[in-house]
Write an enzyme that holds these catalytic residues in place. Structure first.
Site, PDB file in Angstrom:
ATOM      1  N   GLU A 275      68.526  -8.631   9.437  1.00  0.00           N
ATOM      2  CA  GLU A 275      67.356  -7.744   9.480  1.00  0.00           C
ATOM      3  C   GLU A 275      67.392  -6.742   8.324  1.00  0.00           C
ATOM      4  O   GLU A 275      67.466  -5.525   8.547  1.00  0.00           O
ATOM      5  CB  GLU A 275      67.345  -6.962  10.809  1.00  0.00           C
ATOM      6  N   PRO A 276      67.365  -7.199   7.087  1.00  0.00           N
ATOM      7  CA  PRO A 276      67.414  -6.252   5.971  1.00  0.00           C
ATOM      8  C   PRO A 276      66.095  -5.508   5.812  1.00  0.00           C
ATOM      9  O   PRO A 276      65.027  -6.086   6.010  1.00  0.00           O
ATOM     10  CB  PRO A 276      67.650  -7.169   4.764  1.00  0.00           C
ATOM     11  N   ARG A 278      65.883  -1.781   3.727  1.00  0.00           N
ATOM     12  CA  ARG A 278      65.974  -0.988   2.497  1.00  0.00           C
ATOM     13  C   ARG A 278      66.360  -1.817   1.275  1.00  0.00           C
ATOM     14  O   ARG A 278      65.827  -1.610   0.189  1.00  0.00           O
ATOM     15  CB  ARG A 278      67.021   0.105   2.725  1.00  0.00           C
ATOM     16  N   ARG A 315      62.053  11.806   3.326  1.00  0.00           N
ATOM     17  CA  ARG A 315      63.511  11.585   3.315  1.00  0.00           C
ATOM     18  C   ARG A 315      64.337  12.780   2.837  1.00  0.00           C
ATOM     19  O   ARG A 315      65.349  13.104   3.442  1.00  0.00           O
ATOM     20  CB  ARG A 315      63.858  10.324   2.516  1.00  0.00           C
ATOM     21  N   TYR A 319      66.772  13.944   5.658  1.00  0.00           N
ATOM     22  CA  TYR A 319      68.166  13.481   5.543  1.00  0.00           C
ATOM     23  C   TYR A 319      68.862  14.053   4.312  1.00  0.00           C
ATOM     24  O   TYR A 319      69.882  13.501   3.868  1.00  0.00           O
ATOM     25  CB  TYR A 319      68.226  11.950   5.435  1.00  0.00           C
ATOM     26  N   CYS A 344      53.832  24.312   3.313  1.00  0.00           N
ATOM     27  CA  CYS A 344      54.310  25.673   3.567  1.00  0.00           C
ATOM     28  C   CYS A 344      55.544  25.720   4.450  1.00  0.00           C
ATOM     29  O   CYS A 344      55.490  26.209   5.590  1.00  0.00           O
ATOM     30  CB  CYS A 344      53.178  26.501   4.130  1.00  0.00           C
ATOM     31  N   GLU A 345      56.613  25.140   3.969  1.00  0.00           N
ATOM     32  CA  GLU A 345      57.915  25.416   4.566  1.00  0.00           C
ATOM     33  C   GLU A 345      59.000  25.101   3.545  1.00  0.00           C
ATOM     34  O   GLU A 345      58.819  24.240   2.681  1.00  0.00           O
ATOM     35  CB  GLU A 345      58.127  24.685   5.894  1.00  0.00           C
TER      36      GLU A 345
HETATM   37  N1  LLP Z   1      67.474  -3.503  12.253  1.00  0.00           N
HETATM   38  C1  LLP Z   1      67.360  -2.462  13.095  1.00  0.00           C
HETATM   39  C2  LLP Z   1      67.492  -2.703  14.532  1.00  0.00           C
HETATM   40  C3  LLP Z   1      67.144  -1.170  12.595  1.00  0.00           C
HETATM   41  O1  LLP Z   1      67.056  -0.140  13.436  1.00  0.00           O
HETATM   42  C4  LLP Z   1      67.010  -0.972  11.194  1.00  0.00           C
HETATM   43  C5  LLP Z   1      66.766   0.363  10.646  1.00  0.00           C
HETATM   44  C6  LLP Z   1      67.104  -2.099  10.356  1.00  0.00           C
HETATM   45  C7  LLP Z   1      67.345  -3.351  10.918  1.00  0.00           C
HETATM   46  C8  LLP Z   1      66.972  -2.015   8.865  1.00  0.00           C
HETATM   47  O2  LLP Z   1      67.970  -1.275   8.289  1.00  0.00           O
HETATM   48  P1  LLP Z   1      68.105  -1.208   6.705  1.00  0.00           P
HETATM   49  O3  LLP Z   1      68.449  -2.582   6.207  1.00  0.00           O
HETATM   50  O4  LLP Z   1      66.805  -0.761   6.157  1.00  0.00           O
HETATM   51  O5  LLP Z   1      69.179  -0.223   6.488  1.00  0.00           O
HETATM   52  N2  LLP Z   1      64.251   6.362   7.939  1.00  0.00           N
HETATM   53  C9  LLP Z   1      65.629   6.233   7.530  1.00  0.00           C
HETATM   54  C10 LLP Z   1      66.199   4.864   7.855  1.00  0.00           C
HETATM   55  C11 LLP Z   1      66.104   4.510   9.308  1.00  0.00           C
HETATM   56  C12 LLP Z   1      66.615   3.117   9.617  1.00  0.00           C
HETATM   57  C13 LLP Z   1      66.317   2.730  11.005  1.00  0.00           C
HETATM   58  N3  LLP Z   1      66.706   1.400  11.369  1.00  0.00           N
HETATM   59  C14 LLP Z   1      65.743   6.552   6.056  1.00  0.00           C
HETATM   60  O6  LLP Z   1      64.746   6.895   5.429  1.00  0.00           O
HETATM   61  O7  LLP Z   1      66.847   6.507   5.494  1.00  0.00           O
END
Ligand code: LLP
Length: 420
Positions: A275-276, A278, A315, A319, A344-345
């Site tokens: 499940e990629p 990012r 982000r 984070y 405004c923060e």
């Molecule tokens: N599978 C599941 C069950 C997940 O919860 C996620 C991400 C992914 C796959 C994909 O993960 P990735 O390959 O993208 O790392 N908003 C945050 C990231 C939250 C990720 C949530 N879950 C940010 O901007 O860094």
């Protein structure tokens, strides 16, 4: 590698100069490169080539834009979805229902029924309670749901606390020590085909070790469950692979990841699923913005006030994330400045004391690596519009998500008569 490069002193997305997009669509605006999405999709697939029939589901929360999903559907990607809204997007983009995996701790009964109606490929069930509910709904509909039980391996992913998902105290999955018993109990329920386990320990992982530790635990569990008399034919290894935001990051390559996966899972005898998010989308997009003005600061650095804000790119505020900030037409000079938006923060700060190109009012700039968790996390805070998205392909581009203007948002609100 991406396709946002300087050509004759002007930043381009593929062959389109960014000032042209700024003039036509106005700023702020997300700009995506089709070639970069395609490249990333192929590199990731190639990294898994030695596995037997891996299933790749793009985590569409990272970038759910319909055109982006269409690109990935054409590359043979399925989707990892976490809501009925995402499910419908994946289908609208042309992804096959059988290639869709439904994750998330809070699937509602109506979302489960909707997904069953569409005959999606797999539910990643996050609790025994959810499995029992899904069984009842599926049985009543005369359907059988393929499920993988999401386990919480209690491994520290070594990433930001807000995007860690695999520690025992996180809300995701079932506790590792209870997983076998729950798997066996769910296997006896009607309406379910309990076929595997799933895990996802966090996002923006810059080391393979926590992933490897979690996968090794999962491999042990597969054996254990089989020893208990149930079949395990699928293991979903989730996403999480990090990308380069700044020169200091050194994430493992997809090839290193694929090599580790192949080694650790060599004798599992299952179909592996991924499940990629990012790693596919992050560097395929930038946020194009214009400097409103440069305001002297109280300290020794000025504020570069840009027209993008925390509502457009959350982000950094959420984070403390680093996004590279560069001029679209750099003049070769540099400055140290704080980069802020108009909201405004104080949290509406993209960077403090950043060494950056020299900027003056009216200049264009980009935040890099904004293709994942960018537009999708945008809001209308401070009654700002919803940021638009543009897709570039060679020397052409199209608006693939319109700017939702504040007036449109206002028009959906109502003052009841009884207030007058
Ligand atoms: N599978 C599941 C069950 C997940 O919860 C996620 C991400 C992914 C796959 C994909 O993960 P990735 O390959 O993208 O790392 N908003 C945050 C990231 C939250 C990720 C949530 N879950 C940010 O901007 O860094």
């Amino acid at each position: 590698m991406d396709h946002f490069e300087l050509k004759n002193g002007v930043l381009h997305a593929e062959d389109v100069p960014l000032p042209i997009i700024a003039a036509e669509v106005e700023t702020p605006v997300y700009v995506y490169s089709r070639a970069t999405f395609v490249r990333h999709a192929r590199v990731f697939k190639e990294a898994l080539a030695r596995l037997d029939n891996p299933h790749i589901a793009f985590a569409i929360k990272a970038n759910p834009n319909l055109a982006v999903l269409r690109i990935l559907a054409k590359e043979g990607y399925g989707a990892d979805v976490v809501s009925a809204g995402e499910l419908d997007r994946a289908l609208a983009a042309g992804m096959k229902a059988q290639d869709i995996v439904f994750s998330g701790v809070g699937k509602t009964a109506s979302e489960m029924a909707h997904a069953l109606e569409q005959d999606i490929g797999q539910f990643n069930v996050e609790s025994e309670e959810e499995g029992i509910e899904l069984s009842a709904i599926a049985a009543a509909m005369g359907k059988t749901a393929n499920i993988a039980l999401r386990i919480n391996p209690d491994v520290d992913a070594g990433t930001h606390a807000k995007i860690s998902t695999g520690k025992a105290e996180n809300k995701f999955g079932v506790p590792f020590h209870k997983a076998k018993a729950i798997y066996l109990r769910l296997s006896r329920l009607p309406g379910l085909n309990v076929r595997g386990i799933a895990l996802h320990i966090g996002s923006q992982l810059t080391s393979l070790s926590p992933l490897e530790a979690a996968f090794i635990k999962a491999g042990g569990l597969v054996k254990d469950i089989r020893g208990g008399g149930a079949a395990v034919t699928h293991v979903d290894l989730g996403g999480g692979l990090g990308v380069t935001y700044s020169g200091k990051d050194n994430p493992p390559s997809p090839a290193d990841y694929g090599e580790m996966v192949a080694r650790v899972t060599a004798h599992w005898d299952v179909q592996l699923m991924f499940e990629p998010g990012r790693v596919i989308a992050g560097n395929a997009g930038v946020l194009l913005t214009q400097v409103i003005r440069v305001k002297p600061g109280g300290g020794n650095a000025p504020f570069i006030v840009v027209d993008a804000a925390m509502n457009d790119l959350a982000r950094p505020a959420m984070y403390d994330a680093y996004h590279e900030f560069v001029a679209v037409q750099p003049n070769g000079r540099h400055m140290t400045a704080h980069i802020v938006g108009p909201v405004c923060e104080t949290g509406d700060t993209f960077a403090m004391h950043r060494e950056t190109d020299e900027f003056a009012a009216g200049d264009l700039a980009i935040f890099r690596t904004a293709g994942a968790y960018g537009a999708t996390m945008a809001s209308t805070y401070n009654s700002r519009g919803l940021v638009p998205e543009v897709l570039v392909d060679g020397d052409r581009f199209a608006v693939v998500a319109e700017r939702i203007k504040p007036a449109t948002i206002l028009a959906a609100e109502h003052v009841p008569d009884w207030l007058d």
